[in-house]
Motif scaffolding. Structure first.
Motif, short mmCIF file in Angstrom:
data_model
loop_
_atom_site.label_atom_id
_atom_site.label_comp_id
_atom_site.label_asym_id
_atom_site.label_seq_id
_atom_site.Cartn_x
_atom_site.Cartn_y
_atom_site.Cartn_z
N PHE A 151 -62.91 63.40 54.10
CA PHE A 151 -61.47 63.65 53.99
C PHE A 151 -60.64 62.39 54.20
N MET A 152 -61.14 61.42 54.93
CA MET A 152 -60.42 60.16 55.02
C MET A 152 -60.48 59.41 53.69
N SER A 153 -61.61 59.52 52.98
CA SER A 153 -61.71 58.89 51.66
C SER A 153 -60.79 59.57 50.67
N LEU A 154 -60.79 60.91 50.66
CA LEU A 154 -59.89 61.65 49.78
C LEU A 154 -58.43 61.33 50.10
N LEU A 155 -58.12 61.30 51.39
CA LEU A 155 -56.75 61.01 51.81
C LEU A 155 -56.34 59.61 51.37
N SER A 156 -57.26 58.66 51.49
CA SER A 156 -56.97 57.28 51.10
C SER A 156 -56.53 57.22 49.64
N ASN A 157 -57.26 57.90 48.76
CA ASN A 157 -56.90 57.92 47.35
C ASN A 157 -55.57 58.64 47.12
N ASN A 158 -55.36 59.75 47.80
CA ASN A 158 -54.12 60.51 47.63
C ASN A 158 -52.91 59.76 48.16
N VAL A 159 -53.09 59.03 49.26
CA VAL A 159 -51.98 58.23 49.81
C VAL A 159 -51.61 57.12 48.84
N GLN A 160 -52.62 56.48 48.25
CA GLN A 160 -52.34 55.43 47.28
C GLN A 160 -51.59 55.97 46.08
N THR A 161 -51.98 57.15 45.61
CA THR A 161 -51.25 57.80 44.51
C THR A 161 -49.81 58.11 44.91
N ALA A 162 -49.64 58.57 46.15
CA ALA A 162 -48.29 58.86 46.64
C ALA A 162 -47.43 57.60 46.66
N GLU A 169 -47.81 54.95 44.72
CA GLU A 169 -47.52 54.56 43.33
C GLU A 169 -46.41 55.44 42.76
N GLN A 170 -46.46 56.73 43.02
CA GLN A 170 -45.41 57.64 42.55
C GLN A 170 -44.06 57.29 43.16
N THR A 171 -44.09 56.95 44.44
CA THR A 171 -42.84 56.59 45.13
C THR A 171 -42.28 55.29 44.59
N LEU A 172 -43.15 54.32 44.28
CA LEU A 172 -42.70 53.04 43.73
C LEU A 172 -42.02 53.25 42.37
N THR A 173 -42.60 54.11 41.54
CA THR A 173 -42.00 54.40 40.23
C THR A 173 -40.62 55.04 40.40
N ALA A 174 -40.54 56.03 41.29
CA ALA A 174 -39.25 56.68 41.55
C ALA A 174 -38.26 55.70 42.16
N SER A 175 -38.74 54.79 43.01
CA SER A 175 -37.87 53.83 43.68
C SER A 175 -37.19 52.90 42.68
N ARG A 176 -37.95 52.46 41.69
CA ARG A 176 -37.38 51.55 40.69
C ARG A 176 -36.29 52.24 39.89
N GLN A 177 -36.48 53.52 39.60
CA GLN A 177 -35.46 54.27 38.90
C GLN A 177 -34.21 54.44 39.76
N ILE A 178 -34.42 54.69 41.05
CA ILE A 178 -33.28 54.84 41.98
C ILE A 178 -32.51 53.54 42.09
N VAL A 179 -33.23 52.42 42.22
CA VAL A 179 -32.58 51.10 42.34
C VAL A 179 -31.80 50.76 41.08
N SER A 180 -32.37 51.09 39.92
CA SER A 180 -31.70 50.76 38.65
C SER A 180 -30.35 51.46 38.51
#
Length: 578
Positions: A407-418, A420-431
């Motif tokens: 579950f730490m391995s699964l969480l690691s992948n899911n956190v990284q995806t989270a 990346e999703q936040t970074l994409t949304a952040s760029r839109q918010i900043v723009s």
């Protein structure tokens, strides 16, 4: 029976102390990290060494207890555990603490399986389930209550007392122990110790535990982890081959001819695997994502510990009245349902579903664990009883360790995806912010740095986006004032048809003062407007990050739902109770 009543309190205290130290340290890791000024990765070895040595030493020490006396083994284990607690609590640095924790784990491995055997041997066939209920209930309660007690003790007495509080309790237990259990004329069995078998099974469990614990940190495909996995497999194959041909095996392999023992072993791995996910992930989810302090988070997950204890005790008393397959199947079904409730946890800090879910988890775990804890010893006495308890305790540890690894391995992948999703949304918010392009560029650079996998461990969980705001330095202000002053002085000179140098000094000073006020007001207004825009943007980004991290944890836990339902098939292994 009277003898059992006097001995049980001693065994219960021993089990309580040893099992609590499996989990009690998790809540005080940040305080110890600050005290020793070490990385969390290095400090994690204080947890790992206890778990690895505990799992590794259980089987050999269980067999040694048969030869040298179970009472002596538990007494010695208490002394060793108390010494380890004293060293850990007084540790001046991390290496000293690691030594103390190692000593603690050896003491615990001497106590846990052997104390259960002592209690079972003193009981009759009719009240075996009650003994198992009490000891298993206390073990489950101890592991579950560890973080809560640790948080309370650390907050009011300091983190060192999380370990030092064991010492007076061990001394009290030793005094009672000597009074109620024989040591001089204890019955022992002269058996030959299978040292090769001991070395092979210790190598198997050590390599397996280390590989599972450090796999997500060192990399599952790294040479170190693959070597540990290969070494564990080779040692296990060698152990099985050796045990089948030796006259005095470390583990009597005829145990596995019992369908109840096989089913119980598999069920123990599974139910501890499912429980381990909650124990490993929920404190981090509550503290790092929902913003709870350590003690508050520990208290919020306490209901499941109480549910575990009560469920284990009540189920153990009902085992003889209800079909064992029904109890195990119902337990796994309830575990699946509990995780469905838990994974509905919103980001708004409304914890009703969490409380209901964790209580259902505790009940479901108790239904499975209590039933199989009784079935795993039901058919055995003497050395076989010792072996069955040793194997059962190893399987519990394997379930927990495997849970953390997966579950730490699964969480690691899911956190990284989270991220990346936040970074994409952040760029839109900043723009969409009404700020200068240079400010947008700088904001995007900082956000990329925060969420970039290369600058952060992809398993790191932090919901905070730091906002420092835009500032204009005094030098920059002075430059702008001087530039505006020159422009205004040029206008004055043109109006009076004179060179700038001919403007009177007093008038020049008045112009500069007026310009300074106007420029500073303009700058301050622009800074306030920009920072207000950035603050709103950061709030939106932080909301996205919190929601995405919450989803990352819940998606990880959702994996358990189908697995728990499939685990109901384990009931086919058991014999129907007549």
């Amino acid at each position: 029976m009277n003898k059992l009543k006097t001995v049980l309190p001693v065994l219960l205290i021993s089990n309580l102390l040893c099992m609590m130290d499996v989990s009690i340290m998790t809540i005080v890791l940040p305080k110890i990290q600050s005290a020793f000024n070490v990385s969390l990765n290095d400090l994690s070895w204080a947890l790992n060494i206890y778990t690895i040595l505990f799992a590794t030493m259980i089987i050999p020490l269980g067999r040694l207890a048969v030869r040298f006396g179970r009472n002596r083994m538990v007494l010695g284990g208490l002394i060793v555990f108390g010494l380890g607690s004293l060293l850990t609590g007084n540790a001046p640095d991390l290496p000293w603490m690691l030594v103390g924790r190692a000593i603690q784990s050896i003491g615990a491995a001497s106590i846990i399986p052997t104390s259960m055997v002592i209690g079972l041997e003193l009981s009759t066939q009719e009240n075996r389930n009650k003994v198992v209920a009490l000891l298993a209930g206390v073990q489950g309660l101890a592991v579950a209550l560890g973080p809560s007690i640790g948080g309370f003790v650390a907050q009011y007495f300091g983190w060192r007392w999380v370990f030092l509080m064991n010492v007076p309790l061990v001394i009290l237990d030793l005094i009672i122990f000597v009074a109620v259990l024989p040591l001089k004329h204890e019955v022992t069995q002269t058996i030959k110790i299978d040292w090769l078998g001991a070395i092979l099974i210790m190598a198997t469990l050590f390599c397996l535990s280390l590989a599972l614990i450090k796999g997500y940190t060192w990399g599952w495909r790294s040479l170190t982890i693959l070597s540990l996995a290969g070494g564990s497999l080779l040692a296990f194959v060698g152990f099985i081959s050796h045990e089948r041909h030796t006259a005095e095996p470390m583990i009597d392999l005829s145990l596995f001819k019992s369908r109840n023992f096989d089913g119980s072993g598999l069920a123990l791995v599974l139910c501890n695997f499912f429980l381990g996910a909650f124990a490993a992930l929920m404190p981090t989810l509550l503290t790092k994502v929902h913003g709870e302090d350590e003690l508050s988070a520990a208290l919020k997950i306490t209901p499941y510990s109480v549910a575990v204890m009560l469920s284990v005790i009540l189920t153990s008393l009902l085992v003889k009245r209800l079909n064992n397959k029904f109890l195990v199947g119902a337990g796994f079904a309830m575990i699946a349902g509990s995780y469905w409730l838990i994974t509905q946890l919103p980001v708004t800090n409304q914890y009703t579903k969490l409380y209901v879910g964790e209580i259902c988890l505790g009940i479901g775990y108790g239904l499975v664990a209590a039933t199989v804890n009784i079935l795993v010893v039901a058919d055995f006495h003497g050395i076989k009883l010792t072996d069955s308890q040793s194997v059962a305790n190893v399987l519990r540890q394997v379930g927990m360790i495997l849970s953390i690894a997966v579950f730490m391995s699964l969480l690691s992948n899911n956190v990284q995806t989270a991220k990346e999703q936040t970074l994409t949304a952040s760029r839109q918010i900043v723009s969409r912010l009404d700020v200068a392009q240079a400010v947008k560029t700088q904001a995007n650079q900082k956000l990329t740095h925060k969420f970039d996998q290369s600058s952060n461990s992809n398993s790191q969980v932090n919901r905070h986006v730091v906002f420092k705001g835009v500032t204009i330095s005094n030098n920059k202000r002075e430059q702008l004032i001087q530039k505006s002053t020159q422009v205004e002085l040029g206008k004055v000179a043109m109006l009076h048809h004179i060179p700038v140098t001919m403007i009177p000094t007093k008038q020049r000073q008045q112009v500069q003062a007026t310009v300074a006020i106007a420029v500073n007001q303009t700058i301050d207004k622009k800074v306030r407007t920009t920072n207000q825009q950035l603050r709103l943007g950061v709030q939106r980004i932080q909301h996205h990050l919190t929601r995405n991290l919450n989803d990352a944890f819940l998606k990880t836990l959702q994996v358990i739902i189908p697995l728990a339902l499939l685990s109901i098939l384990v009931v086919a292994t058991f014999k129907f109770r007549e």
